[in-house]
Design a protein around this motif. Structure first.
Motif, mmCIF file in Angstrom:
data_model
loop_
_atom_site.group_PDB
_atom_site.id
_atom_site.type_symbol
_atom_site.label_atom_id
_atom_site.label_comp_id
_atom_site.label_asym_id
_atom_site.label_seq_id
_atom_site.Cartn_x
_atom_site.Cartn_y
_atom_site.Cartn_z
ATOM 1 N N LYS A 255 39.988 24.474 41.755
ATOM 2 C CA LYS A 255 40.918 24.511 40.625
ATOM 3 C C LYS A 255 40.687 23.374 39.634
ATOM 4 N N ARG A 256 39.979 22.328 40.069
ATOM 5 C CA ARG A 256 39.713 21.200 39.168
ATOM 6 C C ARG A 256 38.686 21.544 38.103
ATOM 7 N N SER A 257 37.899 22.594 38.339
ATOM 8 C CA SER A 257 36.859 22.950 37.372
ATOM 9 C C SER A 257 36.969 24.386 36.863
ATOM 10 N N LEU A 258 37.730 25.256 37.554
ATOM 11 C CA LEU A 258 37.863 26.648 37.115
ATOM 12 C C LEU A 258 38.794 26.742 35.907
ATOM 13 N N PRO A 259 38.291 27.211 34.760
ATOM 14 C CA PRO A 259 39.154 27.320 33.574
ATOM 15 C C PRO A 259 40.313 28.295 33.772
ATOM 16 N N ASP A 260 40.111 29.336 34.582
ATOM 17 C CA ASP A 260 41.128 30.368 34.770
ATOM 18 C C ASP A 260 41.687 30.363 36.185
ATOM 19 N N SER A 261 41.816 29.189 36.772
ATOM 20 C CA SER A 261 42.290 29.119 38.154
ATOM 21 C C SER A 261 43.738 29.575 38.304
ATOM 22 N N HIS A 262 44.522 29.513 37.218
ATOM 23 C CA HIS A 262 45.932 29.918 37.297
ATOM 24 C C HIS A 262 46.144 31.377 36.910
ATOM 25 N N THR A 263 45.086 32.050 36.461
ATOM 26 C CA THR A 263 45.223 33.449 36.036
ATOM 27 C C THR A 263 44.279 34.351 36.837
ATOM 28 N N ASP A 264 43.038 34.487 36.338
ATOM 29 C CA ASP A 264 42.110 35.432 36.964
ATOM 30 C C ASP A 264 41.678 35.018 38.361
ATOM 31 N N PHE A 265 41.651 33.710 38.650
ATOM 32 C CA PHE A 265 41.085 33.254 39.927
ATOM 33 C C PHE A 265 42.103 32.523 40.801
ATOM 34 N N VAL A 266 43.370 32.888 40.669
ATOM 35 C CA VAL A 266 44.395 32.263 41.509
ATOM 36 C C VAL A 266 44.213 32.668 42.970
ATOM 37 N N PHE A 267 43.634 33.834 43.225
ATOM 38 C CA PHE A 267 43.398 34.276 44.599
ATOM 39 C C PHE A 267 42.404 33.358 45.298
ATOM 40 N N ALA A 268 41.399 32.870 44.555
ATOM 41 C CA ALA A 268 40.428 31.943 45.125
ATOM 42 C C ALA A 268 41.080 30.603 45.449
ATOM 43 N N VAL A 269 41.989 30.159 44.582
ATOM 44 C CA VAL A 269 42.722 28.913 44.855
ATOM 45 C C VAL A 269 43.561 29.070 46.116
ATOM 46 N N ALA A 270 44.190 30.226 46.278
ATOM 47 C CA ALA A 270 44.979 30.492 47.481
ATOM 48 C C ALA A 270 44.102 30.426 48.728
ATOM 49 N N ALA A 271 42.889 30.964 48.632
ATOM 50 C CA ALA A 271 41.977 30.959 49.783
ATOM 51 C C ALA A 271 41.555 29.546 50.153
ATOM 52 N N GLU A 272 41.303 28.709 49.135
ATOM 53 C CA GLU A 272 40.806 27.372 49.419
ATOM 54 C C GLU A 272 41.908 26.469 49.984
ATOM 55 N N ALA A 281 47.582 37.962 54.154
ATOM 56 C CA ALA A 281 49.020 38.231 54.046
ATOM 57 C C ALA A 281 49.357 38.797 52.665
ATOM 58 N N LEU A 282 48.730 38.244 51.612
ATOM 59 C CA LEU A 282 48.952 38.763 50.266
ATOM 60 C C LEU A 282 48.461 40.201 50.143
ATOM 61 N N VAL A 283 47.262 40.469 50.672
ATOM 62 C CA VAL A 283 46.719 41.822 50.631
ATOM 63 C C VAL A 283 47.641 42.778 51.388
ATOM 64 N N THR A 284 48.177 42.316 52.517
ATOM 65 C CA THR A 284 49.113 43.142 53.283
ATOM 66 C C THR A 284 50.363 43.458 52.479
ATOM 67 N N LEU A 285 50.868 42.459 51.740
ATOM 68 C CA LEU A 285 52.044 42.686 50.890
ATOM 69 C C LEU A 285 51.757 43.741 49.824
ATOM 70 N N PHE A 286 50.626 43.600 49.153
ATOM 71 C CA PHE A 286 50.256 44.579 48.126
ATOM 72 C C PHE A 286 50.116 45.969 48.742
#
Length: 383
Positions: A255-272, A281-286
């Motif tokens: 998230k320190r370098s991803l420009p879209d960490s709060h939008t398009d790539f928030v799932f990657a931040v969640a994983a890290e 768990a998120l996929v299960t909710l969806f």
């Protein structure tokens, strides 16, 4: 505590709404708040804003979204049809205004500012379009003499043409997939579904030939060495860094370098930060929200409610699947928010409107109410 014997709108709503579905949606909203707090501060700091700028706005957007969600869930099927027609008409006007006077950002015109608020009208158009098309398909099944399918196709071509002019090919493909799914659910012949799929494939190939940034994304996906793949590569590293249980809240590196960490790539931040366990768990909710809505939709005898709830669930599920697939580098990069998790005011409010209609359409209603608000009543109201 509300009693079953009480006869008022709140009591009727409480005893007829699908509580597991409502609880899952609220849990998803809560996950969005937590992940926004985790992912957005570095982005805000990089562009010179207060560290909690995006988090505060995310929470602020949730307040009207929650009101919209609950308020819409009180509506009857007839009221849902009327509201969807009105919202769709307003959204189309706003899209046309966006194309005419909206600012151009990175070669696209997708936003318009009204009364100091940035609005992406295409977000509001999606759930409303699904409901209007579901109504037309239900009328086509009930009255074969009515040119409802032709009207649904005309609405599709109009909306797709406007989205292509922005251009927004991700939303275009999403709309086409949902429309095709509804077309199939409504019992149309496979030859027509195959024809729609072929037309969509031809359109994608045309975009590849004629639109440079679409061609660039596809080429980078097929051959990462052909261009800049920094964001998707960083997202994949985040999954690797996080492992099963994550590095811990606030310890993420991506998230320190991803420009879209709060939008398009928030799932990657969640994983890290929280690990693959949270992602599952998120996929299960969806998945639960989509499957639960589909199962409730097919239990109703009202064709409109069945088609509309199914279409809204498919829209919700496909949008989530696209965002997650981009994060996992399974499809070319495309700006698509993760429902209720990614930052974005227009997206969150529009999703709340769509999910509110899902809740309303899957409520347990007596047969007499379904018949009273059926397609014949809707036709009279639009006459």
């Amino acid at each position: 505590m509300l009693s079953r014997e009480e006869r008022n709108p709140l009591s009727d709503w409480w005893w007829t709404v699908d509580k597991p579905l409502l609880g899952s949606i609220l849990a998803l909203m809560l996950c969005g708040v937590i992940l926004s707090l985790a992912a957005s501060p570095p982005v805000a700091t990089r562009i010179g804003l207060d560290p909690f700028h995006f988090f505060n706005r995310h929470v602020l957007f949730l307040l009207p979204s929650f009101i919209v969600l609950i308020g819409v869930s009180f509506l009857s099927p007839r009221q849902i049809r009327r509201s969807a027609l009105l919202v769709f008409a307003i959204a189309i006007v706003l899209i046309v205004l966006t194309l005419a006077i909206g600012p151009e950002v990175k070669g696209s015109r997708r936003w318009i500012t009204l009364v100091g608020v940035n609005i992406q009208a295409s977000e509001a158009a999606k759930p409303a379009f699904v409901v209007v098309v579901a109504w037309l398909f239900s009328e086509s099944a009930r009255r074969p003499d009515m040119p409802a399918t032709t009207m649904a196709l005309a609405l599709l071509l109009m909306l797709v043409s406007l989205l292509v002019m922005e251009p927004d090919f991700g939303q275009t493909m999403l709309i086409l997939m949902v429309w095709g799914s509804l077309f199939f659910i409504a019992g149309m012949r496979m030859i027509w579904v195959a024809g729609l799929a072929s037309a969509a494939a031809a359109g994608l190939f045309g975009a590849y030939l004629l639109v440079p940034h679409v061609a660039g994304r596809i080429k980078r996906f097929m051959n990462p060495a052909s261009g800049d793949t920094f964001q998707v590569d960083t997202a994949m590293e985040a999954f690797s860094n996080g492992g099963w249980f994550g590095l811990g809240p606030g310890e993420g590196i991506a998230k320190r370098s991803l420009p879209d960490s709060h939008t398009d790539f928030v799932f990657a931040v969640a994983a890290e930060e929280f690990g693959i366990i949270l992602c599952l768990a998120l996929v299960t909710l969806f998945a639960f929200i989509v499957i639960r809505t589909l199962s409730r939709a097919y239990a109703t005898e009202d064709a409109f409610s069945r088609f509309a709830a199914s279409g809204l669930a498919i829209l919700f599920g496909i949008q989530a699947a696209i965002n997650i697939s981009v994060n996992l580098q399974l499809i070319p990069a495309k700006g698509m928010t993760l429902p209720f998790v990614s930052y974005g005011g227009s997206s969150i409010v529009s999703l709340a409107y769509g999910v509110g209609m899902m809740l309303a359409l899957t409520r347990q209603r007596p047969r007499i109410e379904i018949e009273a608000t059926g397609a014949a009543g809707a036709l009279r109201s639009y006459a």
